[in-house]
Design a protein around this motif. Structure first.
Motif, PDB file in Angstrom:
ATOM      1  N   ALA A   1       2.229   1.787  -3.488  1.00  0.00           N
ATOM      2  CA  ALA A   1       1.204   2.281  -4.393  1.00  0.00           C
ATOM      3  C   ALA A   1       0.861   3.732  -4.092  1.00  0.00           C
ATOM      4  N   GLU A   2       0.764   4.118  -2.814  1.00  0.00           N
ATOM      5  CA  GLU A   2       0.412   5.490  -2.454  1.00  0.00           C
ATOM      6  C   GLU A   2       1.478   6.486  -2.889  1.00  0.00           C
ATOM      7  N   GLN A   3       2.762   6.131  -2.746  1.00  0.00           N
ATOM      8  CA  GLN A   3       3.843   7.053  -3.050  1.00  0.00           C
ATOM      9  C   GLN A   3       4.318   6.951  -4.507  1.00  0.00           C
ATOM     10  N   GLY A   4       3.742   6.006  -5.265  1.00  0.00           N
ATOM     11  CA  GLY A   4       4.101   5.872  -6.674  1.00  0.00           C
ATOM     12  C   GLY A   4       5.543   5.513  -6.903  1.00  0.00           C
TER      13      GLY A   4
ATOM     14  N   GLU B   1       5.335   0.672 -10.130  1.00  0.00           N
ATOM     15  CA  GLU B   1       4.070   0.046 -10.491  1.00  0.00           C
ATOM     16  C   GLU B   1       4.331  -1.420 -10.821  1.00  0.00           C
TER      17      GLU B   1
ATOM     18  N   SER C   1       0.829  -1.210   0.000  1.00  0.00           N
ATOM     19  CA  SER C   1       0.000   0.000   0.000  1.00  0.00           C
ATOM     20  C   SER C   1       0.860   1.254   0.000  1.00  0.00           C
ATOM     21  N   ARG C   2       1.969   1.247   0.738  1.00  0.00           N
ATOM     22  CA  ARG C   2       2.857   2.413   0.745  1.00  0.00           C
ATOM     23  C   ARG C   2       3.496   2.636  -0.625  1.00  0.00           C
TER      24      ARG C   2
END
Length: 290
Positions: free
Chosen positions: A250-253, A256, A247-248
């Motif tokens: 994905a949140e911070q990009g 991918e 999740s971290r």
């Protein structure tokens, strides 16, 4: 049933006995010169009566130590209990049974019992109690000390048969849960011993073990259960850490990942976090998917 017996200060009655004895001696000496005279006969009779009365009064004396009592019987009839410490006088011609009010404790023998799961276990307990109603302790049972000992063993056996050695569910009380088991054992013993005028202060398990014939097998079982519980906790923590990492990212990009690479990353993280040996990292110096 319990009531207070009639009593007076022993020293006061002792002084009265001495007065009576002195009067008896004086009457006897006055009648000695001429025992045949009417006045002398009365003196002899007075001396005899005074002596007999003094002797009768002496049968009522008793000495009571701290934390003791005397159960008083007059020709078999219970007339009361004296708990006043010191030198006392009560009804003459009575029997005075000593009952200790001190706190006592004893440990039961090691009992071999099957627990709630059918496993043979060895169990023992220490019981702390005191007499609170001396009359019941004296008359309700033959021997209150033996009665408490037998009831304690019976209560420990009953406790062992109604609980497992180890709890297999969160809401199940096992014999190893000291506080809960001690409270239950104490309450049961209080009900059992109230008939004898005894109050149980505390009862606790002092020895608890599997019987020798299954001790080794149950030890292996316990170790296996501990390993499983530890692994379960490790896996739960690892899954939480992997979820947090994904999740971290994905949140911070940061990167991918497709489903295949995501699955590979989860697998690698779980191996690292759940493994019981040190992991040797492999550094990828090529492309992300190389």
């Amino acid at each position: 049933m319990e009531r207070r017996a009639f009593r007076l200060d022993g020293f006061l009655l002792a002084a009265g006995v001495l007065v009576l004895l002195g009067a008896a001696v004086v009457s006897a000496l006055a009648a000695a010169p001429d025992p045949g005279a009417p006045v002398r006969v009365a003196g002899v009779a007075g001396a005899v009566l005074s002596g007999l009365l003094a002797l009768l009064l002496t049968t009522g004396f008793t000495v009571i130590s701290p934390n003791e009592s005397r159960v008083i019987q007059f020709f078999g009839r219970y007339i009361g209990t004296v708990e006043h410490t010191g030198f006392s006088w009560t009804v003459p011609l009575t029997t005075k049974r000593r009952i200790s009010l001190r706190v006592r404790n004893f440990e039961t023998a090691k009992l071999k019992v099957n627990d709630a799961d059918g496993n043979p276990v060895e169990i023992a307990a220490v019981v702390v109690y005191k007499v609170v109603e001396p009359a019941k302790a004296a008359f309700a049972v033959d021997d209150y000390e033996e009665y408490v000992a037998i009831q304690s063993e019976a209560a420990v056996r009953h406790l062992a048969t109604t609980h497992p050695y180890d709890s297999h569910a969160p809401d199940t009380t096992s014999l190893r849960d000291g506080t809960e088991v001690a409270a239950e054992l104490t309450d049961e013993l209080r009900e059992r011993t109230a008939l004898a005028g005894v109050q149980v202060q505390e009862a606790r398990i002092t020895h608890l073990a599997y019987a020798p014939e299954i001790a080794q097998a149950m030890l292996v079982r316990q170790q296996a259960a501990q390993v499983v519980a530890a692994r379960q906790q490790i896996v739960e923590g690892a899954v939480g850490m992997v979820g947090l990492a994904l999740s971290r990212l994905a949140e911070q990009g940061v990167v991918e990942l497709d489903e295949e690479r995501r699955a590979a990353m989860v697998s690698n993280l779980l191996v690292v976090l759940c493994g019981d040996r040190a992991i040797q990292p492999v550094v990828n110096t090529g492309s992300l998917y190389g």
